[in-house]
Design a protein around this motif. Structure first.
Motif, PDB file in Angstrom:
ATOM      1  N   GLY A 128      25.495  22.158  14.841  1.00  0.00           N
ATOM      2  CA  GLY A 128      24.072  22.259  15.141  1.00  0.00           C
ATOM      3  C   GLY A 128      23.203  22.349  13.905  1.00  0.00           C
ATOM      4  O   GLY A 128      22.003  22.617  13.994  1.00  0.00           O
ATOM      5  N   ILE A 129      23.799  22.141  12.736  1.00  0.00           N
ATOM      6  CA  ILE A 129      23.078  22.230  11.463  1.00  0.00           C
ATOM      7  C   ILE A 129      23.134  20.868  10.780  1.00  0.00           C
ATOM      8  O   ILE A 129      24.172  20.184  10.819  1.00  0.00           O
ATOM      9  CB  ILE A 129      23.712  23.312  10.557  1.00  0.00           C
ATOM     10  CG1 ILE A 129      23.695  24.672  11.279  1.00  0.00           C
ATOM     11  CG2 ILE A 129      22.963  23.419   9.227  1.00  0.00           C
ATOM     12  CD1 ILE A 129      24.453  25.763  10.534  1.00  0.00           C
ATOM     13  N   ASP A 130      22.044  20.478  10.172  1.00  0.00           N
ATOM     14  CA  ASP A 130      21.993  19.182   9.512  1.00  0.00           C
ATOM     15  C   ASP A 130      23.068  19.090   8.428  1.00  0.00           C
ATOM     16  O   ASP A 130      23.274  20.027   7.654  1.00  0.00           O
ATOM     17  CB  ASP A 130      20.608  18.982   8.889  1.00  0.00           C
ATOM     18  CG  ASP A 130      20.441  17.588   8.314  1.00  0.00           C
ATOM     19  OD1 ASP A 130      20.686  17.414   7.108  1.00  0.00           O
ATOM     20  OD2 ASP A 130      20.063  16.685   9.083  1.00  0.00           O
ATOM     21  N   GLY A 131      23.737  17.933   8.371  1.00  0.00           N
ATOM     22  CA  GLY A 131      24.808  17.740   7.410  1.00  0.00           C
ATOM     23  C   GLY A 131      24.359  17.899   5.971  1.00  0.00           C
ATOM     24  O   GLY A 131      25.107  18.395   5.122  1.00  0.00           O
ATOM     25  N   ALA A 132      23.124  17.482   5.671  1.00  0.00           N
ATOM     26  CA  ALA A 132      22.610  17.611   4.308  1.00  0.00           C
ATOM     27  C   ALA A 132      22.479  19.079   3.908  1.00  0.00           C
ATOM     28  O   ALA A 132      22.746  19.449   2.755  1.00  0.00           O
ATOM     29  CB  ALA A 132      21.261  16.913   4.189  1.00  0.00           C
ATOM     30  N   ASP A 133      22.092  19.929   4.865  1.00  0.00           N
ATOM     31  CA  ASP A 133      21.988  21.359   4.573  1.00  0.00           C
ATOM     32  C   ASP A 133      23.367  21.962   4.310  1.00  0.00           C
ATOM     33  O   ASP A 133      23.539  22.794   3.410  1.00  0.00           O
ATOM     34  CB  ASP A 133      21.313  22.092   5.732  1.00  0.00           C
ATOM     35  CG  ASP A 133      19.842  21.729   5.875  1.00  0.00           C
ATOM     36  OD1 ASP A 133      19.247  21.265   4.881  1.00  0.00           O
ATOM     37  OD2 ASP A 133      19.297  21.889   6.993  1.00  0.00           O
ATOM     38  N   LEU A 134      24.348  21.546   5.107  1.00  0.00           N
ATOM     39  CA  LEU A 134      25.713  22.048   4.910  1.00  0.00           C
ATOM     40  C   LEU A 134      26.284  21.563   3.578  1.00  0.00           C
ATOM     41  O   LEU A 134      26.989  22.309   2.887  1.00  0.00           O
ATOM     42  CB  LEU A 134      26.611  21.616   6.064  1.00  0.00           C
ATOM     43  CG  LEU A 134      26.266  22.202   7.436  1.00  0.00           C
ATOM     44  CD1 LEU A 134      27.202  21.640   8.496  1.00  0.00           C
ATOM     45  CD2 LEU A 134      26.363  23.724   7.401  1.00  0.00           C
ATOM     46  N   LEU A 135      25.981  20.330   3.235  1.00  0.00           N
ATOM     47  CA  LEU A 135      26.431  19.802   1.948  1.00  0.00           C
ATOM     48  C   LEU A 135      25.838  20.634   0.811  1.00  0.00           C
ATOM     49  O   LEU A 135      26.531  20.966  -0.163  1.00  0.00           O
ATOM     50  CB  LEU A 135      26.016  18.340   1.795  1.00  0.00           C
ATOM     51  CG  LEU A 135      26.325  17.690   0.440  1.00  0.00           C
ATOM     52  CD1 LEU A 135      27.827  17.681   0.177  1.00  0.00           C
ATOM     53  CD2 LEU A 135      25.748  16.276   0.372  1.00  0.00           C
ATOM     54  N   GLY A 136      24.566  20.994   0.933  1.00  0.00           N
ATOM     55  CA  GLY A 136      23.932  21.811  -0.096  1.00  0.00           C
ATOM     56  C   GLY A 136      24.620  23.156  -0.257  1.00  0.00           C
ATOM     57  O   GLY A 136      24.829  23.633  -1.375  1.00  0.00           O
ATOM     58  N   ILE A 137      24.988  23.775   0.864  1.00  0.00           N
ATOM     59  CA  ILE A 137      25.669  25.069   0.800  1.00  0.00           C
ATOM     60  C   ILE A 137      27.034  24.920   0.136  1.00  0.00           C
ATOM     61  O   ILE A 137      27.422  25.721  -0.724  1.00  0.00           O
ATOM     62  CB  ILE A 137      25.802  25.679   2.208  1.00  0.00           C
ATOM     63  CG1 ILE A 137      24.420  26.086   2.729  1.00  0.00           C
ATOM     64  CG2 ILE A 137      26.739  26.888   2.195  1.00  0.00           C
ATOM     65  CD1 ILE A 137      24.410  26.567   4.157  1.00  0.00           C
ATOM     66  N   LEU A 138      27.787  23.878   0.518  1.00  0.00           N
ATOM     67  CA  LEU A 138      29.096  23.659  -0.095  1.00  0.00           C
ATOM     68  C   LEU A 138      28.974  23.454  -1.600  1.00  0.00           C
ATOM     69  O   LEU A 138      29.712  24.046  -2.389  1.00  0.00           O
ATOM     70  CB  LEU A 138      29.796  22.453   0.544  1.00  0.00           C
ATOM     71  CG  LEU A 138      31.143  22.067  -0.090  1.00  0.00           C
ATOM     72  CD1 LEU A 138      32.151  23.206   0.044  1.00  0.00           C
ATOM     73  CD2 LEU A 138      31.684  20.785   0.525  1.00  0.00           C
ATOM     74  N   MET A 139      28.035  22.630  -1.998  1.00  0.00           N
ATOM     75  CA  MET A 139      27.869  22.359  -3.428  1.00  0.00           C
ATOM     76  C   MET A 139      27.505  23.643  -4.185  1.00  0.00           C
ATOM     77  O   MET A 139      27.973  23.873  -5.311  1.00  0.00           O
ATOM     78  CB  MET A 139      26.796  21.297  -3.627  1.00  0.00           C
ATOM     79  CG  MET A 139      27.155  19.920  -3.070  1.00  0.00           C
ATOM     80  SD  MET A 139      28.432  19.098  -4.026  1.00  0.00           S
ATOM     81  CE  MET A 139      27.485  18.603  -5.467  1.00  0.00           C
ATOM     82  N   LYS A 140      26.675  24.483  -3.585  1.00  0.00           N
ATOM     83  CA  LYS A 140      26.272  25.714  -4.259  1.00  0.00           C
ATOM     84  C   LYS A 140      27.428  26.698  -4.399  1.00  0.00           C
ATOM     85  O   LYS A 140      27.577  27.343  -5.441  1.00  0.00           O
ATOM     86  CB  LYS A 140      25.090  26.344  -3.515  1.00  0.00           C
ATOM     87  CG  LYS A 140      23.770  25.628  -3.795  1.00  0.00           C
ATOM     88  CD  LYS A 140      22.584  26.310  -3.141  1.00  0.00           C
ATOM     89  CE  LYS A 140      22.498  26.011  -1.666  1.00  0.00           C
ATOM     90  NZ  LYS A 140      21.250  26.532  -1.062  1.00  0.00           N
ATOM     91  N   VAL A 141      28.265  26.827  -3.347  1.00  0.00           N
ATOM     92  CA  VAL A 141      29.387  27.759  -3.472  1.00  0.00           C
ATOM     93  C   VAL A 141      30.402  27.243  -4.494  1.00  0.00           C
ATOM     94  O   VAL A 141      31.019  28.031  -5.222  1.00  0.00           O
ATOM     95  CB  VAL A 141      30.078  28.031  -2.119  1.00  0.00           C
ATOM     96  CG1 VAL A 141      29.139  28.700  -1.147  1.00  0.00           C
ATOM     97  CG2 VAL A 141      30.670  26.786  -1.512  1.00  0.00           C
ATOM     98  N   ILE A 142      30.580  25.931  -4.567  1.00  0.00           N
ATOM     99  CA  ILE A 142      31.487  25.367  -5.578  1.00  0.00           C
ATOM    100  C   ILE A 142      30.972  25.688  -6.976  1.00  0.00           C
ATOM    101  O   ILE A 142      31.729  26.114  -7.855  1.00  0.00           O
ATOM    102  CB  ILE A 142      31.634  23.845  -5.393  1.00  0.00           C
ATOM    103  CG1 ILE A 142      32.343  23.527  -4.077  1.00  0.00           C
ATOM    104  CG2 ILE A 142      32.410  23.236  -6.565  1.00  0.00           C
ATOM    105  CD1 ILE A 142      32.375  22.042  -3.741  1.00  0.00           C
ATOM    106  N   TYR A 143      29.684  25.519  -7.171  1.00  0.00           N
ATOM    107  CA  TYR A 143      29.081  25.724  -8.493  1.00  0.00           C
ATOM    108  C   TYR A 143      29.083  27.207  -8.876  1.00  0.00           C
ATOM    109  O   TYR A 143      29.494  27.579  -9.976  1.00  0.00           O
ATOM    110  CB  TYR A 143      27.649  25.186  -8.495  1.00  0.00           C
ATOM    111  CG  TYR A 143      26.949  25.304  -9.824  1.00  0.00           C
ATOM    112  CD1 TYR A 143      27.134  24.346 -10.819  1.00  0.00           C
ATOM    113  CD2 TYR A 143      26.091  26.377 -10.087  1.00  0.00           C
ATOM    114  CE1 TYR A 143      26.486  24.460 -12.042  1.00  0.00           C
ATOM    115  CE2 TYR A 143      25.441  26.506 -11.294  1.00  0.00           C
ATOM    116  CZ  TYR A 143      25.641  25.532 -12.273  1.00  0.00           C
ATOM    117  OH  TYR A 143      25.008  25.644 -13.485  1.00  0.00           O
TER     118      TYR A 143
END
Length: 505
Positions: A79-94
């Motif tokens: 139920g969450i936009d894929g772009a928002d989830l991608l942003g969260i993943l990238m931030k936790v990786i960084y």
């Protein structure tokens, strides 16, 4: 910047069904062990073997499974936009300096296939590139690193919002889960409350009055003079409930992230059986959605420090995300307002804030953007005060507190039980003449009403004086007088009574 990032690696990513049932006191560890042995031989599901062995009824198991939040099958199911989830993943990786798929899964709390989709999205957008598999050759150990463009992209994303933790759940999912795990799902019995009181000594009427209140989930008022155990009664309720509930790390509302799980307030469940490490536990999972933490029902206590601002969303303008207020973190459990009436804010202002939630079981919160939203108000609110309720609250609010329990001073019989128990704890022999003298001095010489706290206070002070004097603990008459003088200063208008007039050593 690092202090605002979520680092929850110390919490188990998942627990087995057997663990959750054990923690919820629905089955025993021995019953789970027997079912696991059958599962190893015959295959099938653990729950089916528990039912077959008579460890748990089918309808009870089905209800328990219904309350477990299910893993999303794909990005659309979140139920969450894929772009928002991608942003969260990238931030936790960084932020967490992650490299492998296994680490990504553990950080964002998504299943393997969904995490793989996000990683592939990052590769397609040339934000990440593959470094290759580690020595194990497992796809879980595939390593990745940022491209130059990806590094600039994630730094820009962090400047817009610094939340870098497990993926949030939607507001709708959160509200649905709160309604599934209401505190009224559990049946509180007389025996449960008695056990929760432990060594505390209270009149049975306190249990008889508080039981219906706990089962109703409606607000409760504990009132009475200080020193008789109102706070102890309230705190004892924390161990009355056995149920397992699920608390999300964070929720998202209108694109804004609100952090819910609080390691200082929520008590996560610890697995009974060690997790079996391996690829299958990551790739093929039959457990709950790891974005939710299985916890005990929260029990949150606040006192004189409570302000109106603490009951609203707390927005961090530098990090650009929110911290949920205390009563939202208490959903599914109890929220105790101790020393009510002694807050810096007026009682009337606090009460006005609570009228609508207590009446409608719905609360309203507002984002800094001006957007308002509703959440269920499913928790037991306990007000505790030693002030006169009718001086604190008007009739309209008192009507919204259906359970008003007076925790007054003990009867002489109950005071004897308390004094006897405290004496035994300290190794003292309590004689009837000593007790009668102490009661006389409290009531007549000091002009005090009996209170539950007095027994421990007096005995602790007598024992401390005995130790100082190098004597074995005993009820020395003058030591008792010292203790009583520390309990309340001598009133100079009263005649001084000779120490030995009312007792013998």
């Amino acid at each position: 910047m690092a202090d605002v990032f979520l680092r929850e690696g110390d919490i188990k990513e998942r627990m087995r069904l057997g663990d959750l049932l054990i923690q919820g006191k629905m089955v025993t560890a021995e019953q789970v062990a027997a079912a696991l042995a059958l599962q190893a031989d015959a295959g099938g599901r653990l729950g089916d073997h528990l039912v077959a062995n008579g460890a748990i009824a089918r309808d009870v198991l089905d209800q328990f499974l219904h309350r477990m939040p299910a893993e999303p099958a794909n990005i659309a199911a979140t139920g969450i936009d894929g772009a928002d989830l991608l942003g969260i993943l990238m931030k936790v990786i960084y932020v967490q300096h992650l490299e492998t798929m296994r680490q990504f899964i553990d950080a964002i709390k998504f299943p393997y296939t969904l995490t793989l989709d996000l990683v592939q999205m990052a590769i397609d957008r040339q934000l990440l590139r593959t470094l290759g598999a580690r020595e194990s050759g497992s796809p879980l150990d595939m390593a990745y690193t940022f491209t130059e463009g990806g590094r600039r992209w994630v730094i820009d994303a962090l400047n817009q919002q610094r939340y870098a933790g497990p993926a949030p759940v939607t507001l709708d999912e959160f509200c649905a889960q709160v309604n599934l795990q209401k505190i009224t799902n559990e049946l509180v019995t007389f025996e449960r409350i008695r056990k929760a009181f432990g060594p505390l000594t209270f009149d049975d009427r306190i249990i008889e009055q508080s039981g219906p209140a706990l089962n109703s989930g409606r607000a409760m008022l504990l009132y009475g003079p200080p020193g008789n155990g109102k706070t102890s009664v309230a705190l004892s309720f924390a161990s009355v409930f056995d149920d397992v509930i699920y608390v999300p790390y964070a929720i998202t509302v209108e694109g804004q992230v609100i952090r819910i799980y609080d390691a200082s307030l929520h008590i996560p469940l610890n697995p009974t059986y060690p997790e079996v490490e391996g690829d299958q536990s990551f790739v093929r999972r039959e457990e709950y959605d790891a974005r939710w933490v299985p916890c005990r029902r929260p029990f949150i206590v606040t006192g004189g420090e409570l302000t109106l601002e603490m009951l609203d969303l707390r927005y961090d303008p530098s990090a650009n995300f929110y911290e949920a207020p205390l009563h939202v973190k208490a959903l599914g459990g109890c929220f105790v307002i101790d020393d009510f009436g002694r807050q810096a804010v007026s009682p009337a202002s606090l009460l006005n804030r609570w009228i609508v939630p207590l009446e409608s079981r719905v609360d309203y919160l507002k984002l800094h953007t001006g957007k308002s939203f509703t959440i269920p108000f499913e928790e037991l609110v306990i007000f505790s005060t030693n002030l006169e309720p009718e001086e604190l609250m008007d009739a309209a609010f008192l009507r919204r507190l259906p359970y008003k329990i007076e925790v007054g001073g003990p009867t002489i019989e109950l005071f004897w039980k308390i004094f006897e128990k405290e004496s035994a704890r300290q190794g003292l022999e309590l004689r009837g003449d000593v007790f009668d003298s102490i009661v006389h001095k409290l009531r007549v010489e000091k002009g005090l009403e009996l209170a539950a706290y007095q027994a421990r206070f007096i005995i602790d002070q007598v024992v401390a004086t005995c130790r100082f004097m190098g004597e074995l603990p005993h009820f020395e008459p003058r030591y008792i007088v010292y203790a009583l003088d520390n309990l309340r200063v001598r009133r100079h208008s009263q005649p001084k009574v000779p120490i030995g007039s009312y007792m013998t050593s």
